[in-house]
Design an enzyme around this catalytic site. Structure first.
Site, short mmCIF file in Angstrom:
data_model
loop_
_atom_site.label_atom_id
_atom_site.label_comp_id
_atom_site.label_asym_id
_atom_site.label_seq_id
_atom_site.Cartn_x
_atom_site.Cartn_y
_atom_site.Cartn_z
N GLU A 4 12.59 11.03 0.62
CA GLU A 4 12.14 12.36 0.18
C GLU A 4 11.42 13.06 1.34
OE1 GLU A 4 9.61 12.40 -3.37
OE2 GLU A 4 8.56 14.15 -2.57
N ARG A 59 6.52 20.31 3.79
CA ARG A 59 5.13 20.54 4.23
C ARG A 59 5.06 20.87 5.71
NH1 ARG A 59 2.46 15.40 0.96
NH2 ARG A 59 3.63 15.82 -0.94
N LYS A 95 8.69 12.45 -12.01
CA LYS A 95 7.71 11.95 -11.05
C LYS A 95 6.37 11.97 -11.79
CE LYS A 95 5.52 13.66 -6.78
NZ LYS A 95 5.91 13.67 -5.35
C1 3PG Z 1 3.72 12.91 -2.81
O1 3PG Z 1 4.02 14.05 -2.50
O2 3PG Z 1 4.40 12.21 -3.57
C2 3PG Z 1 2.43 12.36 -2.29
O3 3PG Z 1 1.92 13.08 -1.22
C3 3PG Z 1 2.47 10.91 -1.99
O4 3PG Z 1 1.17 10.48 -2.04
P1 3PG Z 1 0.59 9.44 -1.00
O5 3PG Z 1 0.38 10.18 0.28
O6 3PG Z 1 -0.74 9.00 -1.57
O7 3PG Z 1 1.56 8.31 -0.86
#
Ligand code: 3PG
Length: 222
Positions: free
Chosen positions: A51, A55, A139
């Protein structure tokens, strides 16, 4: 004709995608040149579903590069928050779309898309908005601070046929606890691609983290 609810075939497609790897690396990649070696390292480490978050300014180019040059990977887009970005990601080669939360617009767009869409929810009410439109796979974000495995177990009572990909705060040592739940199909996280390893172009290090994630998931019985 505009469809009102998601088809059962699309749910089956999500299940198929999520069965390809127990962990979906959530990637934030600044430099397009890093995209292919990162994707190759993760695939080689046993995690083919990737994924790429929207960003960074280069996210669409990163998706394009992986889709074009790493055919063994299934690359999708994350942090998609409106239908316009949803479509742009598909046009760039995304095999699936993930959003951190839901809007009515996004849910409707997903129902009418041929591309797999995993909407993000945090609460029972959001879950019910998705279910109303036929979604059965979500999700769960941000997982850890929203009660983690205890919340997912509680969701399993009233919503026994709904399954989740939790993300947010999950790390290698907690992934197995999530994966052990009957309503968790896979987990996602950013821990597989630490900034330092990317800065040092330590692709072997990223592959090691992927392998470690796979082996800890296997110990959970998946
Ligand atoms: C996402 O977008 O799924 C999150 O940013 C993942 O979270 P994490 O950085 O705590 O793994």
């Amino acid at each position: 004709m505009t469809k009102q609810t998601l088809s059962a075939e699309m749910t089956a497609k999500v299940d198929q995608l999520c069965s390809l790897g127990p962990v979906i690396p959530v990637l934030t990649i600044e430099n397009v040149a890093d995209a292919v070696p990162i994707a190759e390292a993760l695939v080689e480490g046993g995690l083919p579903v990737l994924e790429v978050t929207l960003r960074t300014g280069n996210a669409l180019k990163v998706i394009e590069a992986i889709a074009h040059s790493v055919p063994q990977a299934k690359v999708g887009a994350g942090t998609v928050i409106d239908p316009e970005s949803f479509q742009r990601c598909i046009d760039s080669g995304s095999s699936f779309i993930v959003s951190p939360g839901i809007t009515g617009e996004l849910l409707d767009y997903g129902v009418n898309s041929d591309t797999i869409y995993l909407p993000g929810i945090q609460t029972v009410s959001e879950l019910m908005e998705g279910i109303k439109r036929g979604y059965k796979r979500f999700k769960f974000f941000p997982a850890e601070i929203s009660g983690g495995t205890a919340t997912l177990k509680a969701f399993g009572g009233p919503f026994a046929d709904i399954r989740f990909c939790p993300t947010g705060g999950i790390r290698v040592h907690t992934a197995a606890d999530y994966l052990a739940l009957a309503n968790v199909m896979c987990v996602g996280g950013t821990w597989l691609t630490p900034d330092e390893l990317i800065a040092n172009k330590d692709w072997a290090g990223i592959m090691r983290l992927a392998k470690e994630a796979v082996s800890s998931a296997t110990q959970s019985g998946l």
